[in-house]
Enzyme design. Sequence first.
Site, PDB file in Angstrom:
ATOM      1  N   LYS A 178     -12.634 -11.873  -1.602  1.00 32.36           N
ATOM      2  CA  LYS A 178     -11.632 -10.851  -1.896  1.00 32.36           C
ATOM      3  C   LYS A 178     -10.452 -11.059  -0.948  1.00 32.36           C
ATOM      4  O   LYS A 178     -10.527 -10.756   0.247  1.00 32.36           O
ATOM      5  CB  LYS A 178     -12.199  -9.434  -1.676  1.00 32.36           C
ATOM      6  N   ILE A 233      -9.458  -4.065  13.331  1.00 27.00           N
ATOM      7  CA  ILE A 233     -10.650  -3.544  14.008  1.00 27.00           C
ATOM      8  C   ILE A 233     -11.225  -2.316  13.296  1.00 27.00           C
ATOM      9  O   ILE A 233     -12.448  -2.154  13.199  1.00 27.00           O
ATOM     10  CB  ILE A 233     -10.297  -3.255  15.493  1.00 27.00           C
ATOM     11  N   GLU A 253     -13.860 -11.378  12.414  1.00 18.32           N
ATOM     12  CA  GLU A 253     -12.715 -11.930  13.163  1.00 18.32           C
ATOM     13  C   GLU A 253     -11.666 -10.825  13.180  1.00 18.32           C
ATOM     14  O   GLU A 253     -10.975 -10.610  12.185  1.00 18.32           O
ATOM     15  CB  GLU A 253     -12.159 -13.167  12.453  1.00 18.32           C
ATOM     16  N   CYS A 287      -2.952 -12.743  14.906  1.00 27.93           N
ATOM     17  CA  CYS A 287      -4.002 -12.082  15.688  1.00 27.93           C
ATOM     18  C   CYS A 287      -3.965 -12.517  17.148  1.00 27.93           C
ATOM     19  O   CYS A 287      -4.271 -11.734  18.037  1.00 27.93           O
ATOM     20  CB  CYS A 287      -5.361 -12.393  15.085  1.00 27.93           C
ATOM     21  N   GLU A 388      -2.675  -3.090  19.358  1.00 30.02           N
ATOM     22  CA  GLU A 388      -2.082  -4.217  18.623  1.00 30.02           C
ATOM     23  C   GLU A 388      -0.939  -3.709  17.739  1.00 30.02           C
ATOM     24  O   GLU A 388      -1.151  -2.843  16.890  1.00 30.02           O
ATOM     25  CB  GLU A 388      -3.173  -4.854  17.748  1.00 30.02           C
TER      26      GLU A 388
HETATM   27  N1  LIG Z   1      -9.360 -12.830  14.579  1.00 30.64           N
HETATM   28  C1  LIG Z   1      -8.696 -13.510  13.661  1.00 30.64           C
HETATM   29  O1  LIG Z   1      -8.867 -14.714  13.506  1.00 30.64           O
HETATM   30  C2  LIG Z   1      -7.687 -12.819  12.779  1.00 30.64           C
HETATM   31  C3  LIG Z   1      -6.914 -13.589  11.913  1.00 30.64           C
HETATM   32  C4  LIG Z   1      -5.975 -12.948  11.101  1.00 30.64           C
HETATM   33  C5  LIG Z   1      -5.808 -11.579  11.169  1.00 30.64           C
HETATM   34  N2  LIG Z   1      -6.578 -10.843  12.030  1.00 30.64           N
HETATM   35  C6  LIG Z   1      -6.369  -9.394  12.138  1.00 30.64           C
HETATM   36  O2  LIG Z   1      -6.115  -8.840  10.849  1.00 30.64           O
HETATM   37  C7  LIG Z   1      -5.340  -7.669  10.973  1.00 30.64           C
HETATM   38  C8  LIG Z   1      -4.203  -7.682   9.985  1.00 30.64           C
HETATM   39  O3  LIG Z   1      -4.674  -7.880   8.702  1.00 30.64           O
HETATM   40  P1  LIG Z   1      -4.801  -6.709   7.615  1.00 30.64           P
HETATM   41  O4  LIG Z   1      -3.761  -5.660   7.867  1.00 30.64           O
HETATM   42  O5  LIG Z   1      -4.873  -7.360   6.295  1.00 30.64           O
HETATM   43  O6  LIG Z   1      -6.203  -6.094   8.004  1.00 30.64           O
HETATM   44  P2  LIG Z   1      -7.034  -5.008   7.202  1.00 30.64           P
HETATM   45  O7  LIG Z   1      -8.240  -4.746   8.022  1.00 30.64           O
HETATM   46  O8  LIG Z   1      -6.201  -3.860   6.800  1.00 30.64           O
HETATM   47  O9  LIG Z   1      -7.409  -5.750   5.844  1.00 30.64           O
HETATM   48  C9  LIG Z   1      -8.103  -6.979   5.852  1.00 30.64           C
HETATM   49  C10 LIG Z   1      -8.892  -7.097   4.556  1.00 30.64           C
HETATM   50  O10 LIG Z   1      -9.889  -6.073   4.539  1.00 30.64           O
HETATM   51  C11 LIG Z   1      -9.831  -5.374   3.302  1.00 30.64           C
HETATM   52  N3  LIG Z   1     -10.337  -4.019   3.498  1.00 30.64           N
HETATM   53  C12 LIG Z   1      -9.631  -2.901   3.789  1.00 30.64           C
HETATM   54  N4  LIG Z   1     -10.461  -1.831   3.851  1.00 30.64           N
HETATM   55  C13 LIG Z   1     -11.704  -2.289   3.616  1.00 30.64           C
HETATM   56  C14 LIG Z   1     -12.997  -1.673   3.557  1.00 30.64           C
HETATM   57  N5  LIG Z   1     -13.163  -0.371   3.755  1.00 30.64           N
HETATM   58  N6  LIG Z   1     -14.067  -2.450   3.310  1.00 30.64           N
HETATM   59  C15 LIG Z   1     -13.924  -3.779   3.124  1.00 30.64           C
HETATM   60  N7  LIG Z   1     -12.737  -4.413   3.146  1.00 30.64           N
HETATM   61  C16 LIG Z   1     -11.631  -3.680   3.391  1.00 30.64           C
HETATM   62  C17 LIG Z   1      -8.371  -5.477   2.900  1.00 30.64           C
HETATM   63  O11 LIG Z   1      -8.224  -5.220   1.526  1.00 30.64           O
HETATM   64  C18 LIG Z   1      -8.052  -6.899   3.293  1.00 30.64           C
HETATM   65  O12 LIG Z   1      -8.494  -7.801   2.311  1.00 30.64           O
HETATM   66  C19 LIG Z   1      -4.845  -7.654  12.406  1.00 30.64           C
HETATM   67  O13 LIG Z   1      -5.578  -6.726  13.148  1.00 30.64           O
HETATM   68  C20 LIG Z   1      -5.122  -9.086  12.882  1.00 30.64           C
HETATM   69  O14 LIG Z   1      -5.290  -9.207  14.268  1.00 30.64           O
HETATM   70  C21 LIG Z   1      -7.508 -11.430  12.814  1.00 30.64           C
HETATM   71  C1  LIG Z   2      -6.202 -17.376  13.488  1.00 35.52           C
HETATM   72  N1  LIG Z   2      -4.758 -17.601  13.295  1.00 35.52           N
HETATM   73  C2  LIG Z   2      -4.143 -17.850  14.589  1.00 35.52           C
HETATM   74  C3  LIG Z   2      -4.559 -18.743  12.427  1.00 35.52           C
HETATM   75  C4  LIG Z   2      -4.147 -16.483  12.608  1.00 35.52           C
HETATM   76  C5  LIG Z   2      -4.296 -15.217  13.260  1.00 35.52           C
HETATM   77  O1  LIG Z   2      -3.735 -14.233  12.809  1.00 35.52           O
END
Ligand SMILES: NC(=O)c1ccc[n+]([C@@H]2O[C@H](COP(=O)([O-])OP(=O)(O)OC[C@H]3O[C@@H](n4cnc5c(N)ncnc54)[C@H](O)[C@@H]3O)[C@@H](O)[C@H]2O)c1
Ligand SMILES: C[N+](C)(C)CC=O
Length: 492
Positions: A178, A233, A253, A287, A388
Amino acid sequence: MDLKLQLQHYINGKWVGADSENTRDIINPFNQEVIATVPEGDESDAKAAIAAAREAFDNGEWASTPATERGAVVRKMAELIERDKEELAYLESLDTGKTMEESRGDMDDIAGVFRYYAELADKDGGELIDSPVSNSISRVVREPVGVCGQITPWNYPLLQASWKLAPALATGNTLIMKPSEITPLTTIKVFQLMEEAGVPAGVVNLVLGSGATIGAELSSNEDVDLISFTGGIVTGKKIMQAASSNVKKLALELGGKNPNIIFADADFEIAVDQALNGVFFHAGQICSAGTRLIVEESIHDEFVQALVERVKQFKLGSGFDEGTQMGPLISAEHRAKVEKYVETGINEGATLAVGGKRPEDPELQKGFFYLPTIFTDCTTEMAIVQEEAFGPVMTVEKFSAEEEAVKLANDSIYGLAGGVWTKDIAKAERCAGKMRMGTVWINDFNLYFPHAPWGGYKQSGIGRELGKSGLEEYTETKHIFQNLKPEPINWF
Ligand SMILES: NC(=O)c1ccc[n+]([C@@H]2O[C@H](COP(=O)([O-])OP(=O)(O)OC[C@H]3O[C@@H](n4cnc5c(N)ncnc54)[C@H](O)[C@@H]3O)[C@@H](O)[C@H]2O)c1
Ligand SMILES: C[N+](C)(C)CC=O
């Protein structure tokens, strides 16, 4: 706009519409135009995809296909991604607003990830271990986990998907992906490529839709054996709770609030350049962005001045224009979140050194742009230093001793990544050893590649992607003990 994409779910080897009539418009963050309209799935679509993946795992042949053959399919994916690199990069830039140069770089990385896992696919033939029983054979083998739910974010849509798809396929799992509901285009394209590469029906399934419906179903459904999530998170904690339904294997992640320590003996010009890149690349929507800059007091003022002068020169614009250095934020909601965060910083007493507002350039008014922003006079208890922002905002703190720098760096609920800049290698190694993060860069920042594991300490996550660990996440370990000369025990 004709994107020549199959704008549908992909379930059991077929492109299908949503059970409901619901759709979602995909918006270009540069000008708010509708790029595409895709089906908005609900629980029934997710359940159909899970059933297909379950059937393909339990009764299909993928899990028992020789690993060399699975590796060949994964390698074919690398080739197809390279073949269609320009189209994929175009779709990624259209969907996320990032520059074409960034998207092309992502596509190279993605092909590299498929190639890396293709090579690893047939390298683990199991292991013989010592047995305490004579005339016996004790061996350890790794097997696929089963049906995997994979949920990805919007900032690196296809890159984050590749870190999940390639190892899951190489190890013989079946999966349902998804993508983020706001950036599904490149993931759709890659599912078309997986069909072309010959992945059997039911092995890979794609469901488009929101996290609250599709994501929640994947996380709680008892026919899913593993959930791999990249995102925020708050969502991660919800998924962890939902996954307890059948004690799924879990890979998370999550976010970061990453420190970047600059010692006075660092190469000044390189440290300035990389500190800027570490925060403002992809408008800070990374991230591992080094948003918490921790600078030695003796060079603090000069360093900040150099940062501010450079930031004022940044060229914001369309990801398709030559010379654009920073694109828009992903959405109106996300920009509002960044604006609120900046307001908090001002109210907390941090000094706004540059930015802190939307650009005035008339060319940028339709996009979700925000100026690169630097706060100085920041202290560790401030919310802007702890939370963040996921946008183009840097906070600067000062330190005067090595231990203090490390203490500040570790003062976070997160532990994703961090950097240290110094010419004193012993000092750099001491700091790296004490920094509680999954990745520490010495005289570099934000570098990742397929061979190196990626993941977080503390609340930045559970498990690792990339590297050998990223493959192991998708396997169960089995011990098989064979007694070659069974004898009665005569206890009863
Ligand atoms: N650690 C890493 O490698 C990494 C990499 C990229 C992004 N991130 C993190 O991602 C975040 C930004 O991305 P975002 O805004 O898309 O995050 P998000 O948590 O809002 O959404 C991520 C995914 O989760 C889904 N989702 C939302 N609610 C859900 C639920 N209740 N159950 C299951 N799935 C659900 C969303 O539809 C989306 O596909 C930032 O905090 C960033 O640090 C981390
Ligand atoms: C994991 N990275 C660095 C590719 C994307 C993070 O948001």
